[in-house]
Design an enzyme around this catalytic site. Structure first.
Site, short mmCIF file in Angstrom:
data_model
loop_
_atom_site.label_atom_id
_atom_site.label_comp_id
_atom_site.label_asym_id
_atom_site.label_seq_id
_atom_site.Cartn_x
_atom_site.Cartn_y
_atom_site.Cartn_z
N HIS A 229 0.86 -1.21 0.00
CA HIS A 229 0.00 0.00 0.00
C HIS A 229 0.89 1.25 0.00
O HIS A 229 1.76 1.38 -0.85
CB HIS A 229 -0.95 -0.09 1.21
CG HIS A 229 -2.07 0.90 1.25
ND1 HIS A 229 -2.45 1.70 0.21
CD2 HIS A 229 -2.93 1.20 2.27
CE1 HIS A 229 -3.47 2.45 0.56
NE2 HIS A 229 -3.78 2.19 1.81
N HIS A 270 -2.19 -2.56 -9.52
CA HIS A 270 -3.19 -1.90 -8.66
C HIS A 270 -4.43 -2.80 -8.56
O HIS A 270 -4.78 -3.50 -9.49
CB HIS A 270 -3.60 -0.55 -9.26
CG HIS A 270 -4.23 0.35 -8.27
ND1 HIS A 270 -5.56 0.32 -7.97
CD2 HIS A 270 -3.68 1.29 -7.47
CE1 HIS A 270 -5.82 1.23 -7.04
NE2 HIS A 270 -4.70 1.83 -6.72
N ASP A 327 2.68 5.33 -6.67
CA ASP A 327 3.92 5.26 -5.88
C ASP A 327 5.18 5.16 -6.73
O ASP A 327 6.29 5.20 -6.19
CB ASP A 327 3.85 4.05 -4.94
CG ASP A 327 2.78 4.25 -3.88
OD1 ASP A 327 1.90 3.38 -3.72
OD2 ASP A 327 2.80 5.32 -3.24
#
Ligand code: SDX
Length: 392
Positions: A229, A270, A327
């Site tokens: 995450h 994802h 990210d």
């Protein structure tokens, strides 16, 4: 239809949670905060205005924004006793461990006068959390490098105030490059909310028990920390450093495809986006612009671009619809701003606090909301009788 995609309110309609805050269409790579496309907010808004939008459902007019900014600015201080908390940590404690503990401790300072059923108290908690998160985050960093905590300066705007608390040293005045504040403000906008991700779902589940907002947000911080995450931004930088040069990219892609190897391309894939994460597109463009404006030449940017290029040409990633996520490039910008790798997920937490507390409030304001109680598919033993020890 808004001209660029067909809006399907039923998308993900197998979901059990109803929310009006954020809409994602993973197939089309769409992200809306209260109906506004993330691309427009990124270009035209600022983090505090986006926080107001997430909390209140509408963009503020001038008076509403000024009042909100005034409230935030006048609640940025930590209780002085909270500084003692940091003394209890070893100097190299991970900042996410310190952040989670310090935010949970806000319950001890503000819990008594907080009634979660009172809308005014809920709003006050939101103001306190959004206001104090940067102060606490900067204190985590200052403690880890043995520098004295810097107090928030009310004459600075939200993100500049945070950078001042992070980097200002007593011995000389801090000259902040406005590019840094603008870049961080944009990253905060992009990280502010994302529907029912793991940490937001955690905040909602904890909040559904009637737990106070500080404890609920502290739970969200610990959920965010995981490398699957929010912890991925720190893991991406470490992975890029491990890969080292563009020549090693092919080997990294091979390892990521090897099911016998736990190695995964961090910052790729994802749960919802099976197309480009719209935030990753914006951050990738930002990377080039911000590093050029700051005069930073980071060889890891070339490694990241080669990794993206190699993966997006590879059947394994294409078939599984694995694209760079939020990210993948953010860490390169944080690094260029002088933010250490261990603080990357703390950056994510500062931004996501606005989304978390908006969801926490929304759940309290939704009529008929009940305590969360996920069910399971039982795979254990059939019913059986107890056997005495001698017979085991
Ligand atoms: C965030 O939910 C949110 O909204 C989160 C977030 C937010 O704003 O809150 O967007 C922020 O958390 C982004 C994700 C950051 N995490 C990472 O970058 C870690 C690396 N990514 C993976 O660990 C993974 O992609 C996840 C955790 C993000 C998703 O995991 P899933 O659901 O298992 O991925 P999937 O179902 O899409 O996987 C399909 C296949 C699987 O292989 P097969 O069993 O089909 O052979 O793709 C493989 C996976 O093993 N796979 C990867 C991979 N990600 C998935 N293989 C190599 N490298 C990867 N990164």
């Amino acid at each position: 239809d808004t001209g660029h995609f067909t809006y399907d309110p039923g998308y993900g309609s197998t979901a059990s949670t109803k929310s009006a805050i954020t809409y994602i269409d993973g197939d089309q790579g769409v992200l809306l905060y209260r109906g506004y496309p993330i691309e427009q907010l990124a270009e035209k808004s600022n983090f505090l205005e986006v926080s107001y939008l997430l909390l209140n459902g509408e963009l503020p007019n001038k008076a509403q924004f000024e009042s909100f900014e005034h409230d935030i600015t006048h609640h940025t201080m930590m209780h002085e006793a909270q500084k003692n908390f940091f003394q209890g940590f070893h100097h190299d404690a991970h900042p996410m461990a310190m952040l989670a503990a310090a935010v949970a401790s806000l319950s001890a300072f503000y819990h008594d006068d907080l009634n979660v059923d009172d809308p005014a108290d809920r709003k006050m908690a939101a103001i306190r959390l959004i206001a104090k998160m940067p102060t606490i985050a900067a204190a985590c960093f200052r403690y880890s490098i043995g520098w004295p905590v810097r107090y928030p300066r009310n004459n600075l705007e939200y993100v500049t105030r945070f950078l001042h608390m992070m980097f200002e040293v007593p011995s000389e005045p801090l000259t902040l490059n406005p590019v840094a504040a603008k870049a961080l403000d944009l990253l905060f906008i992009l990280h502010a909310d994302h529907e029912q991700n793991a940490s937001t779902s955690t905040v909602r589940l904890v909040g559904s028990t009637g737990a106070n907002p500080y404890a609920s947000i502290a739970a969200g911080i610990t959920a965010l920390w995981g490398p699957a995450h929010g912890g991925a931004n720190e893991a991406v930088l470490k992975q890029l450093e491990e890969i080292g040069t563009p020549d090693n990219v092919e080997k990294a892609v091979l390892r990521a495809k090897d099911k016998n190897d736990s190695f995964r391309l961090m910052g790729f894939g994802h749960r919802v986006y099976k197309n480009f994460d719209p935030r990753a597109k914006i951050i990738r463009e930002m990377c080039h612009k911000v590093l050029a404006e700051l005069g930073v030449n980071d060889p890891l940017l070339e490694v990241a671009m080669k990794l993206e290029e190699a993966a997006l040409k590879d059947d394994y990633f294409v078939e599984r619809k694995l694209y760079p996520n939020v990210d993948f490039y953010s860490g390169i910008i944080y690094k260029a701003l002088g933010i250490p790798t261990e603080m990357f997920t703390v950056m994510f937490a500062i931004a996501r606090t606005s989304g978390w507390i908006a969801h926490w409030i929304e759940q309290h304001e939704t009529p008929g909301s009940r305590i969360g109680r996920p069910r399971q598919i039982y795979t254990g033993a059939d019913v059986r009788d107890y056997t005495p020890t001698a017979k085991r």
